[in-house]
Design a protein around this motif. Sequence first.
Motif, PDB file in Angstrom:
ATOM      1  N   ALA A 293     -21.831 -48.877  15.625  1.00  0.00           N
ATOM      2  CA  ALA A 293     -23.068 -49.278  14.954  1.00  0.00           C
ATOM      3  C   ALA A 293     -22.922 -49.180  13.442  1.00  0.00           C
ATOM      4  N   ALA A 294     -22.284 -48.131  12.973  1.00  0.00           N
ATOM      5  CA  ALA A 294     -22.112 -47.948  11.526  1.00  0.00           C
ATOM      6  C   ALA A 294     -21.283 -49.073  10.922  1.00  0.00           C
ATOM      7  N   THR A 295     -20.233 -49.508  11.638  1.00  0.00           N
ATOM      8  CA  THR A 295     -19.409 -50.597  11.101  1.00  0.00           C
ATOM      9  C   THR A 295     -20.195 -51.907  11.063  1.00  0.00           C
ATOM     10  N   LYS A 296     -21.031 -52.141  12.058  1.00  0.00           N
ATOM     11  CA  LYS A 296     -21.824 -53.371  12.066  1.00  0.00           C
ATOM     12  C   LYS A 296     -22.875 -53.367  10.954  1.00  0.00           C
ATOM     13  N   ARG A 297     -23.466 -52.217  10.700  1.00  0.00           N
ATOM     14  CA  ARG A 297     -24.417 -52.127   9.581  1.00  0.00           C
ATOM     15  C   ARG A 297     -23.685 -52.293   8.252  1.00  0.00           C
ATOM     16  N   ALA A 298     -22.472 -51.757   8.165  1.00  0.00           N
ATOM     17  CA  ALA A 298     -21.669 -51.949   6.956  1.00  0.00           C
ATOM     18  C   ALA A 298     -21.392 -53.431   6.719  1.00  0.00           C
ATOM     19  N   ASP A 299     -21.129 -54.177   7.793  1.00  0.00           N
ATOM     20  CA  ASP A 299     -20.906 -55.621   7.677  1.00  0.00           C
ATOM     21  C   ASP A 299     -22.130 -56.309   7.082  1.00  0.00           C
TER      22      ASP A 299
ATOM     23  N   MET B 291     -24.376 -54.995   5.116  1.00  0.00           N
ATOM     24  CA  MET B 291     -24.535 -54.623   3.717  1.00  0.00           C
ATOM     25  C   MET B 291     -23.513 -55.333   2.828  1.00  0.00           C
ATOM     26  N   MET B 292     -22.280 -55.456   3.312  1.00  0.00           N
ATOM     27  CA  MET B 292     -21.283 -56.220   2.554  1.00  0.00           C
ATOM     28  C   MET B 292     -21.713 -57.673   2.414  1.00  0.00           C
ATOM     29  N   SER B 293     -22.275 -58.221   3.471  1.00  0.00           N
ATOM     30  CA  SER B 293     -22.719 -59.613   3.436  1.00  0.00           C
ATOM     31  C   SER B 293     -23.855 -59.799   2.447  1.00  0.00           C
ATOM     32  N   GLU B 294     -24.766 -58.827   2.399  1.00  0.00           N
ATOM     33  CA  GLU B 294     -25.853 -58.890   1.432  1.00  0.00           C
ATOM     34  C   GLU B 294     -25.291 -58.924   0.004  1.00  0.00           C
ATOM     35  N   SER B 295     -24.276 -58.124  -0.246  1.00  0.00           N
ATOM     36  CA  SER B 295     -23.654 -58.087  -1.557  1.00  0.00           C
ATOM     37  C   SER B 295     -22.985 -59.423  -1.902  1.00  0.00           C
ATOM     38  N   TYR B 296     -22.247 -59.995  -0.944  1.00  0.00           N
ATOM     39  CA  TYR B 296     -21.577 -61.285  -1.183  1.00  0.00           C
ATOM     40  C   TYR B 296     -22.590 -62.405  -1.414  1.00  0.00           C
ATOM     41  N   ALA B 297     -23.685 -62.381  -0.661  1.00  0.00           N
ATOM     42  CA  ALA B 297     -24.721 -63.400  -0.860  1.00  0.00           C
ATOM     43  C   ALA B 297     -25.296 -63.286  -2.268  1.00  0.00           C
ATOM     44  N   HIS B 298     -25.494 -62.059  -2.725  1.00  0.00           N
ATOM     45  CA  HIS B 298     -26.047 -61.828  -4.062  1.00  0.00           C
ATOM     46  C   HIS B 298     -25.062 -62.227  -5.158  1.00  0.00           C
ATOM     47  N   LEU B 299     -23.803 -61.835  -5.006  1.00  0.00           N
ATOM     48  CA  LEU B 299     -22.818 -62.059  -6.053  1.00  0.00           C
ATOM     49  C   LEU B 299     -22.290 -63.486  -6.097  1.00  0.00           C
ATOM     50  N   TYR B 300     -22.055 -64.066  -4.922  1.00  0.00           N
ATOM     51  CA  TYR B 300     -21.350 -65.349  -4.862  1.00  0.00           C
ATOM     52  C   TYR B 300     -22.194 -66.482  -4.281  1.00  0.00           C
ATOM     53  N   HIS B 301     -23.410 -66.160  -3.845  1.00  0.00           N
ATOM     54  CA  HIS B 301     -24.345 -67.158  -3.301  1.00  0.00           C
ATOM     55  C   HIS B 301     -23.733 -67.935  -2.128  1.00  0.00           C
ATOM     56  N   ILE B 302     -23.038 -67.190  -1.268  1.00  0.00           N
ATOM     57  CA  ILE B 302     -22.507 -67.777  -0.031  1.00  0.00           C
ATOM     58  C   ILE B 302     -23.604 -67.702   1.022  1.00  0.00           C
ATOM     59  N   PRO B 303     -23.987 -68.811   1.639  1.00  0.00           N
ATOM     60  CA  PRO B 303     -24.976 -68.742   2.724  1.00  0.00           C
ATOM     61  C   PRO B 303     -24.410 -67.972   3.920  1.00  0.00           C
ATOM     62  N   LEU B 304     -25.078 -66.893   4.304  1.00  0.00           N
ATOM     63  CA  LEU B 304     -24.623 -66.014   5.368  1.00  0.00           C
ATOM     64  C   LEU B 304     -25.780 -65.724   6.317  1.00  0.00           C
TER      65      LEU B 304
END
Length: 331
Positions: free
Chosen positions: A154-160, A162-175
């Motif tokens: 569960a922790a690894t999936k939640r980490a995924d 959070m990383m995706s939220e960061s990438y969406a914010h920084l690089y505007h990749i639709p996720l």
Amino acid sequence: MRVLITGAAGFIGAALADALLARGDAVIGVDDCNAYYDPQLKADRISRIEVQGGDFTFQKVNFADMAALGAALDGESFDAIVHLGAQAGVRYSIENPAAYVQSNVVGHANMLEIARHREVRHMVYASSSSVYGGNDKLPFSVDDRADHPVSLYAATKRADEMMSESYAHLYHIPLTGLRFFTVYGPWGRPDMAMWIFTKKILAGEPIPVFNKGEMWRDFTYIDDIVAGVVAALDNPPADDGNVKAGGSSKPHALYNIGNNRSEKLTRVIELLGEACGREVQIDWQPMQKGDVQRTYADIEAIERDLGYAPRTTIDEGVPRFVDWYRGYTGE
């Protein structure tokens, strides 16, 4: 579209590949076909896809190995990614946590990098209902806090997420992240309860039932899961300032995909016994470490945004699984 699917030899990945090929999309499948469960089942899923025909290519590669993944994808073009590959299983994460960090965290970061550098139009990825941990509020909503995981999986999936939220914010990749709820059906996994119970019932052996049967799950049939994944794939979140599911205005959406019914495990066992035509013997067990008592998906967000509507009840889906299982195994 031309779609890259990781975990293409897995349960959901193979079913998704079938669906995309059937509608005319091209699919590039990636999977390392590891021995977490019988690799022959994975090979048989790939063979099933290949028999169907269509524009399908398969690369046996570990997506957590960036150098190997880059080499495998060199020269390949794709419009979108559906990242379903992961080290699965809540209980195994207690025994072998390192495998989960490597596959689920490092591997997910690799796929985000591929999405960024290839400038794909959308990446859909698999999360899990396990991120809700021991949440007492039912049904589980994407607006609920998910910061108390009770297993490393569960922790690894939640980490995924959070990383995706960061990438969406920084690089505007639709996720788009999809929190799957207890997927079952034909071509399912041997480490999951539906398969374990069916095998033991047909063999006349007692089945292990934890928490003395006081367990509920939002069992979701594979066809309904695939319909939700396809709907998500076809509708990338826009970076338009409107608040999306999960509370983000960045191009990152989070959705539950479940059946919107919390079924008691003993009811599913009854259906398995009826479908097998056998009396069920039960070995009552205490609650297992890392497990949760109940899951129940609030699917309002995905219904509203994507028109998702699960159709298959356990009364229909459980016998279908047993029929497939007996045909596949000859038991």
